[in-house]
Design a protein around this motif. Structure first.
Motif, PDB file in Angstrom:
ATOM      1  N   GLU A   1      51.091  -2.846 -11.507  1.00  0.00           N
ATOM      2  CA  GLU A   1      50.865  -2.326 -12.861  1.00  0.00           C
ATOM      3  C   GLU A   1      49.378  -2.132 -13.122  1.00  0.00           C
ATOM      4  OE1 GLU A   1      54.558  -4.258 -15.414  1.00  0.00           O
ATOM      5  OE2 GLU A   1      52.564  -5.139 -15.564  1.00  0.00           O
ATOM      6  N   ILE A   2      49.057  -1.086 -13.845  1.00  0.00           N
ATOM      7  CA  ILE A   2      47.719  -0.877 -14.385  1.00  0.00           C
ATOM      8  C   ILE A   2      47.855  -0.929 -15.904  1.00  0.00           C
ATOM      9  CG2 ILE A   2      45.756   0.678 -14.567  1.00  0.00           C
ATOM     10  CD1 ILE A   2      46.165  -0.502 -11.778  1.00  0.00           C
ATOM     11  N   LEU A   3      47.202  -1.902 -16.523  1.00  0.00           N
ATOM     12  CA  LEU A   3      47.385  -2.136 -17.950  1.00  0.00           C
ATOM     13  C   LEU A   3      46.490  -1.229 -18.784  1.00  0.00           C
ATOM     14  CD1 LEU A   3      48.762  -4.617 -16.705  1.00  0.00           C
ATOM     15  CD2 LEU A   3      47.839  -5.980 -18.587  1.00  0.00           C
ATOM     16  N   ASN A   4      47.026  -0.818 -19.947  1.00  0.00           N
ATOM     17  CA  ASN A   4      46.230  -0.045 -20.901  1.00  0.00           C
ATOM     18  C   ASN A   4      45.463  -1.011 -21.808  1.00  0.00           C
ATOM     19  OD1 ASN A   4      47.991  -0.905 -23.003  1.00  0.00           O
ATOM     20  ND2 ASN A   4      49.362   0.835 -22.626  1.00  0.00           N
ATOM     21  N   ASP A   5      44.664  -0.461 -22.732  1.00  0.00           N
ATOM     22  CA  ASP A   5      43.803  -1.303 -23.573  1.00  0.00           C
ATOM     23  C   ASP A   5      44.599  -2.282 -24.422  1.00  0.00           C
ATOM     24  OD1 ASP A   5      41.575  -0.104 -22.531  1.00  0.00           O
ATOM     25  OD2 ASP A   5      41.243   1.251 -24.235  1.00  0.00           O
ATOM     26  N   ALA A   6      45.727  -1.839 -24.979  1.00  0.00           N
ATOM     27  CA  ALA A   6      46.543  -2.718 -25.821  1.00  0.00           C
ATOM     28  C   ALA A   6      47.124  -3.854 -24.992  1.00  0.00           C
ATOM     29  CB  ALA A   6      47.655  -1.925 -26.492  1.00  0.00           C
ATOM     30  N   GLU A   7      47.580  -3.545 -23.797  1.00  0.00           N
ATOM     31  CA  GLU A   7      48.128  -4.580 -22.924  1.00  0.00           C
ATOM     32  C   GLU A   7      47.045  -5.546 -22.468  1.00  0.00           C
ATOM     33  OE1 GLU A   7      51.800  -2.010 -20.967  1.00  0.00           O
ATOM     34  OE2 GLU A   7      49.749  -1.781 -20.201  1.00  0.00           O
ATOM     35  N   LEU A   8      45.855  -5.042 -22.207  1.00  0.00           N
ATOM     36  CA  LEU A   8      44.747  -5.921 -21.825  1.00  0.00           C
ATOM     37  C   LEU A   8      44.383  -6.880 -22.954  1.00  0.00           C
ATOM     38  CD1 LEU A   8      42.402  -3.492 -19.868  1.00  0.00           C
ATOM     39  CD2 LEU A   8      43.532  -5.524 -18.958  1.00  0.00           C
ATOM     40  N   SER A   9      44.486  -6.422 -24.182  1.00  0.00           N
ATOM     41  CA  SER A   9      44.209  -7.292 -25.319  1.00  0.00           C
ATOM     42  C   SER A   9      45.206  -8.448 -25.361  1.00  0.00           C
ATOM     43  CB  SER A   9      44.284  -6.482 -26.623  1.00  0.00           C
ATOM     44  OG  SER A   9      44.057  -7.308 -27.738  1.00  0.00           O
ATOM     45  N   ARG A  10      46.472  -8.166 -25.091  1.00  0.00           N
ATOM     46  CA  ARG A  10      47.477  -9.229 -25.055  1.00  0.00           C
ATOM     47  C   ARG A  10      47.243 -10.151 -23.864  1.00  0.00           C
ATOM     48  NH1 ARG A  10      51.029  -4.831 -26.081  1.00  0.00           N
ATOM     49  NH2 ARG A  10      52.356  -5.226 -24.261  1.00  0.00           N
ATOM     50  N   ALA A  11      46.799  -9.573 -22.747  1.00  0.00           N
ATOM     51  CA  ALA A  11      46.488 -10.394 -21.577  1.00  0.00           C
ATOM     52  C   ALA A  11      45.353 -11.366 -21.876  1.00  0.00           C
ATOM     53  CB  ALA A  11      46.129  -9.503 -20.394  1.00  0.00           C
ATOM     54  N   ARG A  12      44.365 -10.923 -22.642  1.00  0.00           N
ATOM     55  CA  ARG A  12      43.255 -11.809 -23.007  1.00  0.00           C
ATOM     56  C   ARG A  12      43.752 -12.971 -23.863  1.00  0.00           C
ATOM     57  NH1 ARG A  12      40.698  -6.588 -23.760  1.00  0.00           N
ATOM     58  NH2 ARG A  12      39.202  -6.257 -22.038  1.00  0.00           N
ATOM     59  N   ARG A  13      44.668 -12.703 -24.783  1.00  0.00           N
ATOM     60  CA  ARG A  13      45.207 -13.775 -25.622  1.00  0.00           C
ATOM     61  C   ARG A  13      46.032 -14.747 -24.782  1.00  0.00           C
ATOM     62  NH1 ARG A  13      46.343  -9.436 -29.072  1.00  0.00           N
ATOM     63  NH2 ARG A  13      48.598  -9.746 -29.007  1.00  0.00           N
ATOM     64  N   ALA A  14      46.813 -14.213 -23.854  1.00  0.00           N
ATOM     65  CA  ALA A  14      47.601 -15.080 -22.983  1.00  0.00           C
ATOM     66  C   ALA A  14      46.676 -15.932 -22.105  1.00  0.00           C
ATOM     67  CB  ALA A  14      48.534 -14.247 -22.110  1.00  0.00           C
ATOM     68  N   GLY A  15      45.637 -15.323 -21.571  1.00  0.00           N
ATOM     69  CA  GLY A  15      44.709 -16.040 -20.715  1.00  0.00           C
ATOM     70  C   GLY A  15      43.982 -17.150 -21.455  1.00  0.00           C
ATOM     71  N   ALA A  16      43.527 -16.856 -22.666  1.00  0.00           N
ATOM     72  CA  ALA A  16      42.830 -17.875 -23.452  1.00  0.00           C
ATOM     73  C   ALA A  16      43.752 -19.045 -23.766  1.00  0.00           C
ATOM     74  CB  ALA A  16      42.289 -17.258 -24.739  1.00  0.00           C
ATOM     75  N   LEU A  17      45.023 -18.743 -24.066  1.00  0.00           N
ATOM     76  CA  LEU A  17      45.980 -19.806 -24.354  1.00  0.00           C
ATOM     77  C   LEU A  17      46.218 -20.674 -23.123  1.00  0.00           C
ATOM     78  CD1 LEU A  17      47.977 -21.157 -26.276  1.00  0.00           C
ATOM     79  CD2 LEU A  17      49.704 -19.486 -25.525  1.00  0.00           C
ATOM     80  N   VAL A  18      46.438 -20.055 -21.978  1.00  0.00           N
ATOM     81  CA  VAL A  18      46.637 -20.814 -20.740  1.00  0.00           C
ATOM     82  C   VAL A  18      45.453 -21.738 -20.478  1.00  0.00           C
ATOM     83  CG1 VAL A  18      46.716 -20.608 -18.225  1.00  0.00           C
ATOM     84  CG2 VAL A  18      48.193 -19.170 -19.622  1.00  0.00           C
ATOM     85  N   ALA A  19      44.251 -21.194 -20.583  1.00  0.00           N
ATOM     86  CA  ALA A  19      43.050 -21.989 -20.302  1.00  0.00           C
ATOM     87  C   ALA A  19      42.928 -23.165 -21.251  1.00  0.00           C
ATOM     88  CB  ALA A  19      41.816 -21.102 -20.393  1.00  0.00           C
ATOM     89  N   ASP A  20      43.160 -22.929 -22.535  1.00  0.00           N
ATOM     90  CA  ASP A  20      42.982 -23.995 -23.511  1.00  0.00           C
ATOM     91  C   ASP A  20      44.065 -25.065 -23.386  1.00  0.00           C
ATOM     92  OD1 ASP A  20      40.694 -22.851 -24.464  1.00  0.00           O
ATOM     93  OD2 ASP A  20      41.633 -21.886 -26.184  1.00  0.00           O
ATOM     94  N   ILE A  21      45.296 -24.668 -23.060  1.00  0.00           N
ATOM     95  CA  ILE A  21      46.340 -25.663 -22.837  1.00  0.00           C
ATOM     96  C   ILE A  21      45.997 -26.522 -21.626  1.00  0.00           C
ATOM     97  CG2 ILE A  21      48.744 -25.996 -22.139  1.00  0.00           C
ATOM     98  CD1 ILE A  21      49.497 -23.606 -23.883  1.00  0.00           C
ATOM     99  N   LEU A  22      45.550 -25.909 -20.558  1.00  0.00           N
ATOM    100  CA  LEU A  22      45.194 -26.677 -19.365  1.00  0.00           C
ATOM    101  C   LEU A  22      44.079 -27.672 -19.649  1.00  0.00           C
ATOM    102  CD1 LEU A  22      45.335 -24.023 -16.493  1.00  0.00           C
ATOM    103  CD2 LEU A  22      46.887 -25.955 -16.859  1.00  0.00           C
TER     104      LEU A  22
END
Length: 260
Positions: free
Chosen positions: A3-24
């Motif tokens: 998959e190649i993500l568009n800007d909207a999908e990348l924004s959601r990926a950033r939120r998911a990534g930040a959540l994963v990092a902070d939970i860890l």
């Protein structure tokens, strides 16, 4: 599928990534001598649900596991390095603990792993292993620029692991990620530069160097999931989800400290 993500999908990926990092990071701070692995799983579940996200693991049932996984986080102690299924086991002083977490936010996933030593006793060999995987991860991220290929990332990671003298298992490694947790391309932890899929902006990769102290052979627990070193040697695992951009890769699973 790649998959190649568009800007909207990348924004959601950033939120998911930040959540994963902070939970860890929150789980790392709470993981003390005497903590039960099932407690860690319950804490992860509560934080994922409070954030309105979804676990990528609970219903995960790939061909290599005895699915579904049925828990919210992978927990591995000492010789357990991948797919550690939480069980009724308490942490001891000096244990090397690996936590691996993937969540999805509005349909886009992020995945990361950390290894650390619990308690006051800090075996030098364990600390060294963790540092090597972290350096290998940094090298892989530095190679993840547009125009390079997957083999360039694999070669960068493998060069660090090999120079440190660790055997490299080629069966499990990094992977593409996006609307599902595991996608093509596979990113081996060693490889030849200039080979494989050419990197382009919008591609998400989960890079995850991991090592076992004296072997490249894994064995599977009776739970059908937990992978351990065949010799019982200690292990370490570091992982980030990154986005390929027009320049340097963007690390999506960098801790922000919001759940600490």
């Amino acid at each position: 599928m790649i998959e190649i993500l568009n800007d909207a999908e990348l924004s959601r990926a950033r939120r998911a990534g930040a959540l994963v990092a902070d939970i860890l990071q929150s789980l790392r701070a709470r993981s003390a001598v005497g903590t039960n692995l099932l407690e860690i799983d319950r804490w992860a579940k509560a934080m994922i649900e409070e954030a309105g996200a979804e676990s990528c693991y609970v219903d995960y049932a790939p061909s290599f596991g005895r699915g579904p996984f049925g828990h919210h986080i992978c927990t591995g102690i000492n010789d357990a390095v991948l797919h550690g299924r939480p069980r009724d086991q308490r942490l001891a002083d000096g244990d090397l603990l690996t936590l691996d977490l993937a969540v999805s936010v509005e349909g886009i996933a992020a995945d990361a792993a950390i290894s650390f030593v619990v308690g006051d006793r800090r075996p030098a060999d364990s600390v060294a292993m963790i540092e090597v995987t972290e350096r290998a991860l940094e090298a892989g991220i530095a190679a993840a620029v547009p125009g390079n290929r997957i083999g360039d990332i694999s070669h960068a990671i493998g060069s660090v692991l090999d120079a440190a003298g660790y055997p490299i298992n080629m069966e499990f490694g990094g992977h593409g990620i996006g609307s599902t947790m595991h996608q093509d391309p596979h990113v081996a932890n060693a490889g030849r530069p200039g080979r494989g899929y050419r990197l382009r902006p919008g591609l998400l990769l989960a890079l995850e160097p991991w090592i076992m102290a004296d072997t490249d052979e894994l064995v599977v627990d009776p739970d059908g999931w937990t992978l351990r070193s065949a010799t019982g040697a200690r292990t370490a695992h570091s992982e980030h989800t990154i986005a390929i951009t027009d320049g340097a890769a963007e690390i999506l699973t960098q801790p922000m400290g919001r759940l600490a």
